[in-house]
Design a protein around this motif. Structure first.
Motif, PDB file in Angstrom:
ATOM      1  N   GLY A  46      78.137  37.592   7.079  1.00  0.00           N
ATOM      2  CA  GLY A  46      77.119  36.566   7.171  1.00  0.00           C
ATOM      3  C   GLY A  46      77.302  35.489   6.115  1.00  0.00           C
ATOM      4  N   LYS A  47      76.378  34.550   6.103  1.00  0.00           N
ATOM      5  CA  LYS A  47      76.426  33.444   5.142  1.00  0.00           C
ATOM      6  C   LYS A  47      75.728  33.865   3.860  1.00  0.00           C
ATOM      7  CE  LYS A  47      74.927  28.645   4.437  1.00  0.00           C
ATOM      8  NZ  LYS A  47      74.184  27.500   5.022  1.00  0.00           N
ATOM      9  N   GLN A  48      76.375  33.681   2.737  1.00  0.00           N
ATOM     10  CA  GLN A  48      75.741  33.989   1.468  1.00  0.00           C
ATOM     11  C   GLN A  48      74.844  32.830   1.042  1.00  0.00           C
ATOM     12  OE1 GLN A  48      78.761  35.224  -1.404  1.00  0.00           O
ATOM     13  NE2 GLN A  48      78.438  37.336  -0.771  1.00  0.00           N
ATOM     14  N   MET A  49      73.581  33.152   0.814  1.00  0.00           N
ATOM     15  CA  MET A  49      72.614  32.146   0.402  1.00  0.00           C
ATOM     16  C   MET A  49      71.839  32.650  -0.805  1.00  0.00           C
ATOM     17  SD  MET A  49      71.002  30.661   3.989  1.00  0.00           S
ATOM     18  CE  MET A  49      70.186  29.318   3.099  1.00  0.00           C
ATOM     19  N   SER A  50      71.541  31.746  -1.704  1.00  0.00           N
ATOM     20  CA  SER A  50      70.770  32.112  -2.890  1.00  0.00           C
ATOM     21  C   SER A  50      69.281  31.962  -2.605  1.00  0.00           C
ATOM     22  CB  SER A  50      71.155  31.215  -4.067  1.00  0.00           C
ATOM     23  OG  SER A  50      70.725  29.877  -3.840  1.00  0.00           O
ATOM     24  N   VAL A  51      68.483  32.633  -3.411  1.00  0.00           N
ATOM     25  CA  VAL A  51      67.035  32.485  -3.313  1.00  0.00           C
ATOM     26  C   VAL A  51      66.647  31.030  -3.521  1.00  0.00           C
ATOM     27  CG1 VAL A  51      64.850  33.047  -4.451  1.00  0.00           C
ATOM     28  CG2 VAL A  51      66.515  34.861  -3.970  1.00  0.00           C
ATOM     29  N   ALA A  52      67.297  30.369  -4.458  1.00  0.00           N
ATOM     30  CA  ALA A  52      66.990  28.960  -4.735  1.00  0.00           C
ATOM     31  C   ALA A  52      67.235  28.086  -3.510  1.00  0.00           C
ATOM     32  CB  ALA A  52      67.829  28.463  -5.915  1.00  0.00           C
ATOM     33  N   ASN A  56      64.244  26.031  -1.689  1.00  0.00           N
ATOM     34  CA  ASN A  56      64.321  24.574  -1.549  1.00  0.00           C
ATOM     35  C   ASN A  56      64.117  24.153  -0.099  1.00  0.00           C
ATOM     36  OD1 ASN A  56      64.791  24.084  -4.262  1.00  0.00           O
ATOM     37  ND2 ASN A  56      67.021  24.118  -4.050  1.00  0.00           N
ATOM     38  N   ASP A  57      64.667  24.936   0.817  1.00  0.00           N
ATOM     39  CA  ASP A  57      64.554  24.614   2.233  1.00  0.00           C
ATOM     40  C   ASP A  57      63.146  24.863   2.760  1.00  0.00           C
ATOM     41  OD1 ASP A  57      65.719  23.744   4.719  1.00  0.00           O
ATOM     42  OD2 ASP A  57      65.707  25.825   5.380  1.00  0.00           O
ATOM     43  N   ILE A  58      62.553  25.994   2.407  1.00  0.00           N
ATOM     44  CA  ILE A  58      61.244  26.340   2.967  1.00  0.00           C
ATOM     45  C   ILE A  58      60.161  25.356   2.536  1.00  0.00           C
ATOM     46  CG2 ILE A  58      60.498  27.899   1.119  1.00  0.00           C
ATOM     47  CD1 ILE A  58      59.287  29.707   3.229  1.00  0.00           C
ATOM     48  N   GLN A  59      60.319  24.758   1.368  1.00  0.00           N
ATOM     49  CA  GLN A  59      59.293  23.831   0.889  1.00  0.00           C
ATOM     50  C   GLN A  59      59.181  22.589   1.778  1.00  0.00           C
ATOM     51  OE1 GLN A  59      58.774  23.450  -3.531  1.00  0.00           O
ATOM     52  NE2 GLN A  59      60.562  24.812  -3.590  1.00  0.00           N
ATOM     53  N   THR A  60      60.239  22.291   2.508  1.00  0.00           N
ATOM     54  CA  THR A  60      60.199  21.175   3.459  1.00  0.00           C
ATOM     55  C   THR A  60      59.175  21.425   4.554  1.00  0.00           C
ATOM     56  OG1 THR A  60      62.571  20.828   3.091  1.00  0.00           O
ATOM     57  CG2 THR A  60      61.605  19.764   5.024  1.00  0.00           C
TER      58      THR A  60
END
Length: 247
Positions: A46-52, A56-60
């Motif tokens: 899968g794609k490695q994603m950081s909590v940050a 940042n995305d969810i705040q949109t």
């Protein structure tokens, strides 16, 4: 903190209350015959994603999420395979007042000291668990998912003891788990739990068959059609006896 992520849905409406930001994690121990996300099974990919990155995305989308009484749901795959990542993610969500939900089959639940310690910490930041109960009969559960259900039922009792709100989910598959005896036994089990707020019957569908074909896998439920509305209503009636028993 990094997580292995399959995909993200930014406008989910069926994975908890309100509009949900749904994170589908990568990796699962079960091999459910009706799985519509077979491409999430492999662990460590899968794609490695950081909590940050996720925060940042969810705040949109927070204005829509907040207005609907929604939040974030972490699904899979099996999210509990990545407990440290979930702890970090949900801690960050709680700092922003975001409602947190886990969609889990409990397939990796363990009584090991480390798992219990990490799970206990995660529950401090978890508002709701969508608990997928596949089959109450152990032998039939093995046939359906490749694993027994003892530890999954233990997980259900754990959530009850911790008083974590739970919505039960049950995928209704004709000829597999829709007979009256199995549904009654499942209802009786659910009635022993003290934290169940809702029971959802999810009619089996074939929308994920193409993924099996793409992965070069033989689809094991070929020839089985989705349940009739009458069958869904029957299962709903039986399982909701558990809710009435709890209340």
């Amino acid at each position: 903190m990094i997580g292995n992520i399959h995909s993200i849905e930014t406008f989910g409406t069926v994975d908890g209350p309100g509009i949900r930001y749904v994170v589908f994690t990568q990796g699962c121990l079960l091999r459910c015959q009706f799985c519509h996300n077979a491409d999430t099974w492999e662990i460590g990919t899968g794609k490695q994603m950081s909590v940050a990155e996720i925060m940042n995305d969810i705040q949109t989308y927070l204005p829509f999420i907040d207005a609907s009484g929604g939040g974030i749901t972490v699904s899979g795959g099996e999210p509990l395979l990545q407990l440290p990542f979930l702890i970090s993610l949900f801690k960050a969500c709680k700092k922003l007042g975001i409602h947190t939900t886990i969609d889990s089959s409990g397939g990796c639940y363990s009584k090991s000291a480390l798992f219990q310690e990490q799970l206990g910490e995660l529950m401090e930041y978890t508002d709701l668990v969508l608990l997928d109960l596949k089959h109450i009969n152990r032998k039939k559960h093995i046939s359906l998912t490749g694993m027994g259900n003892d530890h999954i039922l233990d997980f259900a009792h754990y959530l009850s003891e911790k008083a974590i709100p739970v919505w039960i989910r049950h995928v209704l598959v004709p000829t597999i788990n829709d007979n009256e005896e199995d549904l009654t036994k499942l209802s009786e089990f659910i009635s022993t739990l003290k934290n169940v707020e809702k029971i959802d019957i999810l009619p089996y569908h074939k929308l994920g068959v193409y993924k099996w074909e793409t992965l070069g896998l033989d689809y094991p439920l070929d020839g089985i059609d989705p349940p009739s509305q009458e069958s869904v209503d029957f299962a709903t009636h039986i399982l909701n006896k558990a809710i009435r028993a709890i209340s």
